[in-house]
Design an enzyme around this catalytic site. Sequence first.
Site: not given
Ligand code: PDD
Length: 282
Positions: A34, A148, A180, A204
């Site tokens: 996703y 992701k 993270e 991620l």
């Molecule tokens: N999540 N690490 C994890 C495990 C995450 O789920 C996310 C973001 C990030 C940051 O990624 P980005 O900068 O591309 O949003 C890091 C999204 C927002 C979610 O699952 O809703």
Amino acid sequence: MDNPTVWLNGELIPLSDAKISVLDRGFLFGDGVYEVVPVYRGKPFRLAQHLDRLERSLAEIRIANPYTRAEWEALFARLSATCTADPHSVYVQVTRGVAPRQHTFPKGVAPTVFGIATPLSLPNREKVEHGVGAVTHEDRRWLNCHIKSTSLLGNVLMAQYAADHDVQETIQFRDGYLSEASSSNVWVIKGGEMFAPQRDNRILEGIRYGVLADLARECGIRFEERPVTEAEVRSADELLITSATKEVLAVVTLDGKPVGDGRPGPVFRALYAAYQCAKEAL
Ligand code: PDD
């Protein structure tokens, strides 16, 4: 917002009409990937980078990309146009599709593609100005965190762990090193320099990872991508978290103890302001 228009397998339809089979592998196995893309004033922020990451995630789990780049861009534009809220976010997910339940990949099955645009409620002023709390936990997730994936049970449990402690996030450590948070990347500031774990299979690579690295350079903040120990996190001057929906936030308490002087620091303020400028420049 009661019955928004959503994307399902090639068409825009009311949410109430969007039905998928209980045999969808996303439902049975979490077998999908996703993206969440923030949209400001109708303009997606870093869409190309999100589509690059979607392509990488699909390739990693061996689902053929169902759309061309131009088709993805058109899909995002059409979904975005269904939501009048500013800002909003566009969520898309691709699963391996519908097939009788067996673990191995089914043959000749079309992926399921779902998308929805929803209002984006950014962190309120209180959180931006005074920072947020976090707790810590051992990272017990799998070792393909760079994908992701919609298989988010490990992340869900850690998000709930934070909620149970009445804080924003859970910051995780694997073998004594920072990985993270449950749904954000984590940044450590010490002596005016910023550090974040390397972009490998343990985290991620957030789209904001690249954005923050760029903004740090513009702001003259030294940034190094390297292993970060638990001790460094616990003795940081400042801690930051970033994600599409949180943008940049300062973590001011960790396991109930103040981070630095317990207030958002100068590096947070500089990067938060730079992030807002990047949005305005869209
Ligand atoms: N999540 N690490 C994890 C495990 C995450 O789920 C996310 C973001 C990030 C940051 O990624 P980005 O900068 O591309 O949003 C890091 C999204 C927002 C979610 O699952 O809703």
